[in-house]
Design a protein around this motif. Structure first.
Motif, PDB file in Angstrom:
ATOM      1  N   GLU A 142      -6.952   6.218   6.395  1.00 36.56           N
ATOM      2  CA  GLU A 142      -8.165   5.616   5.860  1.00 36.56           C
ATOM      3  C   GLU A 142      -8.444   6.029   4.521  1.00 36.56           C
ATOM      4  O   GLU A 142      -9.268   5.310   3.641  1.00 36.56           O
ATOM      5  CB  GLU A 142      -9.178   5.939   6.838  1.00 36.56           C
ATOM      6  N   ASP A 143      -7.972   7.099   4.046  1.00 34.78           N
ATOM      7  CA  ASP A 143      -8.257   7.869   2.648  1.00 34.78           C
ATOM      8  C   ASP A 143      -7.587   6.818   1.632  1.00 34.78           C
ATOM      9  O   ASP A 143      -7.675   7.144   0.337  1.00 34.78           O
ATOM     10  CB  ASP A 143      -8.167   9.187   2.743  1.00 34.78           C
ATOM     11  N   VAL A 144      -6.528   6.058   2.193  1.00 35.03           N
ATOM     12  CA  VAL A 144      -5.866   5.265   1.065  1.00 35.03           C
ATOM     13  C   VAL A 144      -6.446   4.126   0.530  1.00 35.03           C
ATOM     14  O   VAL A 144      -6.596   3.064   1.521  1.00 35.03           O
ATOM     15  CB  VAL A 144      -4.272   4.800   1.535  1.00 35.03           C
ATOM     16  N   LEU A 145      -7.238   4.063  -0.471  1.00 33.87           N
ATOM     17  CA  LEU A 145      -8.172   2.956  -0.898  1.00 33.87           C
ATOM     18  C   LEU A 145      -7.205   1.798  -1.388  1.00 33.87           C
ATOM     19  O   LEU A 145      -7.441   0.555  -0.997  1.00 33.87           O
ATOM     20  CB  LEU A 145      -9.186   3.153  -1.984  1.00 33.87           C
ATOM     21  N   LEU A 146      -6.172   2.204  -2.062  1.00 33.41           N
ATOM     22  CA  LEU A 146      -5.149   1.145  -2.801  1.00 33.41           C
ATOM     23  C   LEU A 146      -4.054   1.935  -2.559  1.00 33.41           C
ATOM     24  O   LEU A 146      -3.574   3.031  -2.903  1.00 33.41           O
ATOM     25  CB  LEU A 146      -5.370   0.754  -4.155  1.00 33.41           C
ATOM     26  N   GLY A 147      -2.920   1.251  -1.790  1.00 35.85           N
ATOM     27  CA  GLY A 147      -1.330   1.978  -1.929  1.00 35.85           C
ATOM     28  C   GLY A 147      -0.574   0.963  -2.480  1.00 35.85           C
ATOM     29  O   GLY A 147      -0.834   0.600  -3.930  1.00 35.85           O
ATOM     30  N   VAL A 148       0.585   0.867  -2.124  1.00 42.87           N
ATOM     31  CA  VAL A 148       1.878  -0.002  -2.731  1.00 42.87           C
ATOM     32  C   VAL A 148       1.199  -1.365  -2.975  1.00 42.87           C
ATOM     33  O   VAL A 148       0.775  -1.911  -2.303  1.00 42.87           O
ATOM     34  CB  VAL A 148       3.124   0.104  -1.808  1.00 42.87           C
ATOM     35  N   GLY A 149       1.490  -1.728  -4.326  1.00 42.76           N
ATOM     36  CA  GLY A 149       1.173  -3.104  -4.524  1.00 42.76           C
ATOM     37  C   GLY A 149       0.317  -3.307  -5.818  1.00 42.76           C
ATOM     38  O   GLY A 149       0.404  -4.332  -6.507  1.00 42.76           O
ATOM     39  N   ASP A 150      -0.704  -2.420  -6.285  1.00 41.54           N
ATOM     40  CA  ASP A 150      -1.353  -2.368  -7.402  1.00 41.54           C
ATOM     41  C   ASP A 150      -0.645  -1.764  -8.517  1.00 41.54           C
ATOM     42  O   ASP A 150       0.585  -1.283  -8.355  1.00 41.54           O
ATOM     43  CB  ASP A 150      -2.802  -1.892  -7.294  1.00 41.54           C
ATOM     44  N   ASP A 151      -1.425  -1.353  -9.649  1.00 34.95           N
ATOM     45  CA  ASP A 151      -0.543  -0.602 -10.762  1.00 34.95           C
ATOM     46  C   ASP A 151      -0.556   0.805 -10.604  1.00 34.95           C
ATOM     47  O   ASP A 151       0.183   1.422 -10.989  1.00 34.95           O
ATOM     48  CB  ASP A 151      -1.499  -0.958 -12.037  1.00 34.95           C
ATOM     49  N   ALA A 152      -1.629   1.274  -9.778  1.00 33.63           N
ATOM     50  CA  ALA A 152      -1.487   2.841  -9.381  1.00 33.63           C
ATOM     51  C   ALA A 152      -2.364   2.896  -7.880  1.00 33.63           C
ATOM     52  O   ALA A 152      -2.848   2.147  -7.444  1.00 33.63           O
ATOM     53  CB  ALA A 152      -2.330   3.483 -10.321  1.00 33.63           C
ATOM     54  N   ALA A 153      -2.093   3.982  -7.267  1.00 30.93           N
ATOM     55  CA  ALA A 153      -2.576   4.245  -6.021  1.00 30.93           C
ATOM     56  C   ALA A 153      -4.131   4.859  -5.983  1.00 30.93           C
ATOM     57  O   ALA A 153      -4.265   5.788  -7.065  1.00 30.93           O
ATOM     58  CB  ALA A 153      -1.928   5.294  -5.081  1.00 30.93           C
ATOM     59  N   LEU A 154      -4.879   4.585  -5.158  1.00 35.34           N
ATOM     60  CA  LEU A 154      -6.451   5.045  -5.291  1.00 35.34           C
ATOM     61  C   LEU A 154      -6.488   5.838  -3.923  1.00 35.34           C
ATOM     62  O   LEU A 154      -6.686   4.985  -2.760  1.00 35.34           O
ATOM     63  CB  LEU A 154      -7.190   3.815  -5.363  1.00 35.34           C
ATOM     64  N   LEU A 155      -6.978   7.010  -4.165  1.00 40.23           N
ATOM     65  CA  LEU A 155      -7.199   7.837  -2.926  1.00 40.23           C
ATOM     66  C   LEU A 155      -8.506   8.371  -2.985  1.00 40.23           C
ATOM     67  O   LEU A 155      -9.000   8.976  -3.926  1.00 40.23           O
ATOM     68  CB  LEU A 155      -6.132   8.702  -2.773  1.00 40.23           C
ATOM     69  N   ALA A 156      -8.905   8.765  -1.469  1.00 41.39           N
ATOM     70  CA  ALA A 156     -10.216   9.615  -1.718  1.00 41.39           C
ATOM     71  C   ALA A 156      -9.964  10.902  -1.000  1.00 41.39           C
ATOM     72  O   ALA A 156      -9.405  11.199  -0.198  1.00 41.39           O
ATOM     73  CB  ALA A 156     -10.907   8.611  -0.508  1.00 41.39           C
ATOM     74  N   MET A 157     -10.470  11.774  -2.001  1.00 38.93           N
ATOM     75  CA  MET A 157     -10.131  13.198  -1.705  1.00 38.93           C
ATOM     76  C   MET A 157     -11.541  13.865  -0.812  1.00 38.93           C
ATOM     77  O   MET A 157     -12.577  13.220  -1.080  1.00 38.93           O
ATOM     78  CB  MET A 157     -10.270  13.890  -3.067  1.00 38.93           C
ATOM     79  N   PRO A 158     -10.974  14.605   0.324  1.00 44.57           N
ATOM     80  CA  PRO A 158     -12.015  15.044   0.980  1.00 44.57           C
ATOM     81  C   PRO A 158     -12.906  16.014  -0.020  1.00 44.57           C
ATOM     82  O   PRO A 158     -12.497  16.566  -1.011  1.00 44.57           O
ATOM     83  CB  PRO A 158     -11.244  16.035   2.052  1.00 44.57           C
TER      84      PRO A 158
END
Ligand code: ADP
Ligand code: MG
Length: 320
Positions: free
Chosen positions: A22-38
């Motif tokens: 759930e903390d992967v806001l954007l994964g493979v497919g965009d220009d970069a990954a976007l992740l939510a850090m605890p």
């Protein structure tokens, strides 16, 4: 030949791999990954590259290569007591061989799912076979295990049975003979190393220093000792050796492999003697053994065994 292009290749083999998080806001497919850090966490990053002919046999099957490139990074996380979460995969391929790629992706995927790691991006290029993983994750602030905290008087511990992977490699290279279940077991230990992530996490707040064994017990222990400005005295008789290793190599060579061979990805760690009970009771999927102690005298010394010169390379050695 029906070789997939780069876009199709990423789509087919590297989308939705590993754990769904759930903390992967954007994964493979965009220009970069976007992740939510605890909140309250420190970011942990590791990168390891494996090259055909150097870190694995050029003809190794895809599954073993996909497993290995993630396993070596997970092992670094284990040694830090860090929680793995996200991976980036850099893959350089001579040609897009679909059968090999499918095996590679499933070897990676199986291990990634087991350890809760999501594949969130990467890069794919043409060239000599080589794979890189950047692994990201975290530790609660201030809890990471380091190499530099061992103190004289600490116990020295190791997980698993070192030397097995070295024997597996020797079998692959035709330097050691083995058959049946012994051969299978040692090959598996080399080809599909099991990173000790659970043990590393359990050692937070207990171990004073920790390192994973990639170059060999003596060599990696020497790094821990240097970082801690201390030394180590190993008792050869207490060094765990698997039945498979002893059967294939005999006692003397088994000891030498356990001390010097690489690729085991076990953890070596130090802890105060007062922690012995807690360590023996850890629920960590792998057995741990106390094999010696941290000393004020610098360097790694081994007592309790007559070693050949080669095995003593890199450390002093005491016969008795
Ligand atoms: P860009 O040109 O923007 O770098 P790429 O074509 O290299 O785009 O990558 C497209 C997407 O696919 C990105 O999200 C990238 O992270 C991902 N990607 C590329 N190669 C891999 C791979 N081997 N494993 C996982 N993701 C990959
Ligand atoms: Mg790119």
């Amino acid at each position: 030949v029906n070789a997939p292009g780069e876009f199709e290749l990423i789509e087919r083999f590297f989308t939705a791999r590993g754990a769904a998080r759930e903390d992967v806001l954007l994964g493979v497919g965009d220009d970069a990954a976007l992740l939510a850090m605890p909140p309250g966490a420190e970011l942990v990053l590791a990168l390891d590259t494996i090259v055909a002919g150097r870190h694995f046999p050029p003809d190794a099957n895809g599954r073993a290569v996909g497993h290995r490139v993630l396993a070596v990074n997970l092992s670094d996380f284990a040694a830090m007591g860090a929680e793995p979460a996200w991976a980036l995969l850099g893959l350089t391929l001579p040609a897009s061989d679909e059968i090999w790629l499918d095996a590679f992706a499933s070897g990676f995927d199986e291990l990634a799912r087991r350890f809760g790691v999501a594949l969130v991006g990467g890069d794919t290029t043409r060239g000599p076979l080589c794979a890189t993983v950047t692994l990201a994750g975290w530790v609660p602030a201030g809890t990471a295990l380091r190499r530099g905290g061992a103190r004289p008087g600490d116990d020295l511990w190791i997980s698993g049975t070192p030397g097995d992977a070295g024997a597996g490699l020797a079998i692959l290279q035709g330097r050691l003979a083995a058959t049946g279940a012994v051969r299978e077991e040692l090959l598996r230990r080399f080809l599909l190393p099991e990173p000790r992530v659970q043990l590393g996490l359990a050692l937070r707040g207990i171990a004073t220093a920790c390192i994973d064994v990639s170059d060999g017990l003596a060599a990696d222990l020497a790094k821990l000792c240097r970082a801690s400005d201390a030394g180590a005295l190993l008792d050869a008789a207490r060094l765990p050796r698997s039945a498979a290793l002893t059967t294939a190599a005999g006692d003397t060579a088994a000891l030498q492999l356990a001390l010097s061979a690489g690729d085991d990805y076990e953890l070596v760690f130090s802890a105060p003697p007062a922690a012995r009970r807690r360590i023996e009771k850890l629920d960590s999927a792998v057995a741990v053994h106390c094999i010696g102690e941290i000393t004020e005298v610098p360097g790694v010394r081994v007592e309790g065994a007559a070693l050949e010169r080669d095995a003593a390379h890199g450390f002093d050695h005491f016969d008795d």
